[in-house]
Every structure is written in C-alpha cells, then in structure tokens.
Design a protein around this motif. Structure first.
Motif, short mmCIF file in Angstrom:
data_model
loop_
_atom_site.label_atom_id
_atom_site.label_comp_id
_atom_site.label_asym_id
_atom_site.label_seq_id
_atom_site.Cartn_x
_atom_site.Cartn_y
_atom_site.Cartn_z
N UNK A 166 0.84 -1.20 0.00
CA UNK A 166 0.00 0.00 0.00
C UNK A 166 0.87 1.25 0.00
N UNK A 167 1.92 1.25 0.83
CA UNK A 167 2.79 2.42 0.92
C UNK A 167 3.54 2.66 -0.38
N UNK A 168 3.93 1.58 -1.08
CA UNK A 168 4.64 1.77 -2.35
C UNK A 168 3.72 2.40 -3.39
N UNK A 169 2.44 2.07 -3.37
CA UNK A 169 1.48 2.68 -4.29
C UNK A 169 1.30 4.17 -3.96
N UNK A 170 1.21 4.47 -2.67
CA UNK A 170 1.10 5.88 -2.28
C UNK A 170 2.34 6.65 -2.70
N UNK A 171 3.50 6.02 -2.56
CA UNK A 171 4.74 6.67 -2.95
C UNK A 171 4.79 6.93 -4.45
N UNK A 172 4.16 6.05 -5.23
CA UNK A 172 4.15 6.19 -6.68
C UNK A 172 3.33 7.41 -7.13
N UNK A 173 2.23 7.69 -6.42
CA UNK A 173 1.37 8.80 -6.84
C UNK A 173 1.75 10.11 -6.16
N UNK A 174 2.67 10.07 -5.21
CA UNK A 174 3.08 11.29 -4.51
C UNK A 174 4.23 11.97 -5.25
N UNK A 175 4.21 13.29 -5.29
CA UNK A 175 5.35 14.03 -5.78
C UNK A 175 5.94 14.83 -4.62
N UNK A 176 7.00 15.57 -4.89
CA UNK A 176 7.68 16.26 -3.80
C UNK A 176 6.80 17.29 -3.11
N UNK A 177 5.85 17.86 -3.85
CA UNK A 177 4.97 18.86 -3.25
C UNK A 177 3.91 18.24 -2.35
N UNK A 178 3.41 17.08 -2.75
CA UNK A 178 2.31 16.45 -2.01
C UNK A 178 2.77 15.39 -1.02
N UNK A 179 4.05 15.01 -1.06
CA UNK A 179 4.53 13.90 -0.25
C UNK A 179 4.29 14.11 1.25
N UNK A 180 4.59 15.31 1.73
CA UNK A 180 4.41 15.57 3.15
C UNK A 180 2.97 15.46 3.58
N UNK A 181 2.05 16.00 2.77
CA UNK A 181 0.62 15.93 3.09
C UNK A 181 0.13 14.49 3.06
N UNK A 182 0.51 13.75 2.01
CA UNK A 182 0.07 12.36 1.90
C UNK A 182 0.61 11.53 3.07
N UNK A 183 1.87 11.75 3.42
CA UNK A 183 2.46 11.00 4.53
C UNK A 183 1.73 11.29 5.84
N UNK A 184 1.45 12.56 6.10
CA UNK A 184 0.76 12.93 7.35
C UNK A 184 -0.64 12.33 7.42
N UNK A 185 -1.38 12.40 6.29
CA UNK A 185 -2.73 11.82 6.27
C UNK A 185 -2.65 10.30 6.47
N UNK A 186 -1.68 9.68 5.82
CA UNK A 186 -1.52 8.23 5.92
C UNK A 186 -1.26 7.81 7.37
N UNK A 187 -0.34 8.47 8.04
CA UNK A 187 -0.02 8.14 9.43
C UNK A 187 -1.23 8.37 10.33
N UNK A 188 -1.93 9.48 10.12
CA UNK A 188 -3.12 9.78 10.93
C UNK A 188 -4.19 8.72 10.75
N UNK A 189 -4.43 8.33 9.50
CA UNK A 189 -5.44 7.30 9.23
C UNK A 189 -5.05 5.98 9.90
N UNK A 190 -3.78 5.61 9.82
CA UNK A 190 -3.34 4.36 10.43
C UNK A 190 -3.57 4.36 11.94
N UNK A 191 -3.20 5.45 12.59
CA UNK A 191 -3.38 5.53 14.05
C UNK A 191 -4.86 5.47 14.41
N UNK A 192 -5.68 6.22 13.66
CA UNK A 192 -7.10 6.25 13.96
C UNK A 192 -7.76 4.90 13.72
N UNK A 193 -7.42 4.25 12.59
CA UNK A 193 -8.04 2.96 12.27
C UNK A 193 -7.62 1.88 13.26
N UNK A 194 -6.35 1.88 13.66
CA UNK A 194 -5.90 0.90 14.65
C UNK A 194 -6.62 1.09 15.98
N UNK A 195 -6.81 2.34 16.37
CA UNK A 195 -7.54 2.62 17.62
C UNK A 195 -8.99 2.19 17.51
#
Length: 441
Positions: A114-143
């Motif tokens: 899943x992370x490799x697919x996200x990395x494929x669609x991310x560029x340098x401008x959006x990478x930080x936003x995508x990474x932050x959303x991804x981490x937040x979703x993971x923490x929330x879903x696990x909880x």
C-alpha cells in the motif's frame, strides 16, 4: 481526479488493514488470558508478531519482484485472513504463537505494498501531506479496531470473523486498480553501525522504545484483565492511551523542531518512567485512576520513537536517512520481540504489575542516556533540522521511510555529502552516458 480517487482508495485499504490489526492484537491478548494461557505464552505471542513483521519487511520485497504487487498483496491479505480464522479454530498457545508470526509477516508485506502505491502517486509537493494523512489514518483505524472489541466482545467467533472481513476487504483497492504497478519495494537497508555513529541516542531510543512498547502493547491487556476489567473496559483503556499518544506527537514533535530533541526525549521518557513507577506503587484496580495513568503513559511514551527518528535524521548526511531509519527499524524490532518475553517472566515473578517495572526501567535508562549524550555533543541548529514527522513504532516498514518526505534527498545507496560541488564535466559525462543508454537497440 483519477489520482485523487486512487489515493483515497489506498487510504481506505490501509485503514481496513489497521482496523483488523488493532482488533486482532488486542483480542488475542485478552482471549488468551481468558483461555488460561501462561504469561510466558502470552508474551511469546507478541514476540511472534514482531519477528514476523521484521521478517516480512526483509523478504516480502523478494516476493513482490517475483509475482508483482497485486498478486503479492492478494496473497498477503488472504493468508492474513486465514490466520485470524485459524486463531479461532486452533485455540492453544503454540498455534497462536506460530500464527501470530505468520500474521506479522503478512501484515508487514501488505502495508509495504500500500505504501509503495502511495509513494508512486506522490510528488515532492504532495509527499508531506500524503504521509501525514496516511499516518493519521493508520493511528485512527488501529484505535477504532481496538475499540471495536468493546462491541464484539472476546467470546465466540464474531470478533475473529470481523477481523477476517476487514483483512480481506483491504485487498479491494489494489485488486481493482487499473494503474501501472509501482516500482519494486524497498528492502530494509540495515546499517546499525552507521546509525550508532550518526546518533548513539537514537539507537538506544529504538531499543528502549521497542522493549517498553512491545511489552506494553502485548501484555497491558492482560494486566487490565487481571485487574478486573471486562472486554469493553480493556478496549477503552487502550483507546485512551492510543488517542492521547497520537495527539501528543504533533506538539512534542513541533517543540523538538525548536529545542534540542534530546531534551524532549528526556522529558517524555522520564515522565513515562514516573508513570510506570506510580502504577507499580499504586497498582490500581478497575476505576478512573487506572484510566488516568494509562492515558498519561500513552501521552508520554508514544511520541518518543518519532522524535528519535527526527533526531537521527538531524545528523544524517544526504543519502543516509533510509539506511539510518532502516537500522532504527531493525533495532526497534528486536526490542519489540524481546520485550514481551522479558515482561512475561517478570510479571510471573512480581504479579501483573511487573509489566511496568520493565517499562519504567527502559524509559528511565533512555532518559539517562539522552542526558549524558547532551553533555558530549551539541545539538544541530534549529534552522538546519528536517521537520518532524509523526509515526508509530509498531507500524513502520521500509516503504514508510520511502514515503517519508525526509527521504527526498536520498539517492539509492550512494551517500552524497552536504554542499558537495559536482564538477560540470562529470555531469556532462553522466548525461551523455544516459543518452546512450536511453537509445533504442
């Protein structure tokens, strides 16, 4: 528009994975205690997960190179689904230890894809936003997965089936995608020597956090069960610790961007050690006091690993972050594997509250080590640091670091010194060579 849809589909797939993982991890600890498993067996269930997860991080990239992303992901999701259902059919400690290792292997592989697919669609401008959303979703879903146990309970087959449905549904976003497959997965780049030379305190923090959080994540549900909490109470206890820990990451991370990150580690680990010591002294029974102490523990303990990663990156040369982060992943994985086994032995000798002897010891040791390192080495100036990024020590794979925006300057395995001038003649030579290689044969 298609890229946006694809990103949110991948977020959904990741959320389903983390939901099932959160439910399964908490369920096995509590159900195992109800079935009368020994403390050592319960600890080894957590050890099995960590060994499997690290093994998956190392070997799943080889599987993906052989059969491709979609097939590999489908295999991982299918085996993960079968594994949790076999937990229901084979209710004995040895089976659960082996199955938990297999589950960790599959979970690491599925998350990496899943992370490799996200990395494929991310560029340098959006990478930080995508990474932050991804981490937040993971923490929330696990909880949310942990909270779900308060609805499903631990008896019967329902919680296992809910977890299985979550795992198998996670395959849909990747199975239905029409986009090209991403680049090959990144294996963990292990260079523990480089990590220690770059930041000794980050290496110590990785092991200490692994020991403490591995023991807590596996055996704290058993502690809650022994203290008289039901399934709903245990789920709420963990949810409070997880939520407070997630909330604490941003303010403490931003604080570490402006002051010595080791000061933040000292404060967090010292406070976590004090909370652990208070639990040992008070040994609270079911009630508001236990919830307050667990909330305080999660608030202090959960942000430490992410701050340690940021501290190591402050001293890393360009091109070294992936190797250093991979070294931290391996050291933390060792701690996550050893911690539950060690804590189970101490809990057997000192009653369940012995769990927090382990957490207090390793958090206290980290605080002391960080203090001593401050007397030896100066901090990097605030303006020269890479911004902090939140993350969870139990959900990190090598592909997580590829997606991390702090990896943008990494150039495969070739370190590039900061501010090193590249001769124009060399650039022209490389460009001519690339032009020749790109011509059709």
């Amino acid at each position: 528009m298609a890229s946006v849809i694809k990103i949110y589909a991948l977020f959904l797939g990741s959320a389903l994975l983390m939901f099932g993982g959160g439910l399964q991890g908490l369920l096995l600890s509590v159900r195992g205690a109800e079935e009368g498993f020994s403390l050592l067996a319960l600890g080894l269930i957590g050890t099995g997960w960590s060994i499997g997860f690290v093994a998956g991080s190392l070997f799943v990239p080889l599987v993906v190179r052989k059969v491709g992303h979609i097939r590999a992901f489908s295999v991982m999701a299918a085996i993960g689904t079968i594994t949790i259902l076999l937990n229901l059919l084979w209710v004995n400690d040895v089976s659960w230890i082996v199955l938990r290792a297999l589950s960790g292997f599959c979970f690491a592989g599925a998350a990496m894809i899943v992370e490799s697919w996200l990395n494929e669609v991310a560029d340098n401008k959006s990478r930080g936003t995508i990474f932050s959303i991804y981490v937040t979703i993971n923490m929330a879903a696990s909880t949310l997965g942990q909270i779900a146990m308060s609805v499903t309970g631990t008896a019967g087959f329902i919680p296992f089936v809910v977890g299985a449905i979550s795992f198998i549904c996670a395959v849909l976003p990747t199975a239905l995608t029409s986009s090209p497959q991403p680049k090959p997965l990144q294996s963990a780049k292990i260079d523990i020597g480089l990590l220690y030379r770059t930041s000794p305190v980050a290496a110590i923090a990785s092991f200490s956090v692994g020991m403490a959080n591995g023991a807590f994540g596996t055996l704290a549900p058993v502690y809650g069960y022994e203290q008289g909490l039901d399934a709903g109470g245990i789920a709420l206890l963990f949810a409070i610790a997880a939520i407070l820990g997630a909330v604490a990451q941003v303010p403490f991370g931003r604080l570490s961007d402006h002051i010595d990150r080791r000061l933040v580690m000292i404060g967090l680990s010292g406070f976590a050690a004090v909370v652990g010591a208070l639990i040992v002294i008070i040994n609270p029974t079911a009630g508001w006091g236990m919830y307050v102490l667990f909330a305080a523990y999660g608030f202090a303990a959960n942000p430490i690993y992410a701050v340690a990663v940021a501290h190591a990156n402050d001293f890393a040369k360009d091109g070294e972050f992936a190797k250093i982060a991979g070294g931290m992943l391996m050291i933390c994985g060792i701690g996550l594997a050893i911690g539950p086994a060690v804590a189970s032995v101490i809990m057997g000798a000192w009653h369940p509250v012995g769990l927090f002897i382990v957490t207090a010891t390793f958090h206290g040791a980290l605080a002391g080590a960080a203090y001593l390192r401050m007397r030896v080495r100066k901090s990097v100036e605030a303006e020269e640091r890479a911004p902090f990024q939140p993350m969870s020590d139990r959900q990190v794979t090598p592909e997580t670091f590829v997606l991390d925006p702090r990896t943008e300057n990494d150039d495969d395995d070739v370190p590039v010194q900061r501010e090193a001038a590249v001769p124009e003649e060399l650039i022209e030579t490389v460009e001519r060579r690339d032009d020749v290689q790109d011509k059709p044969v």
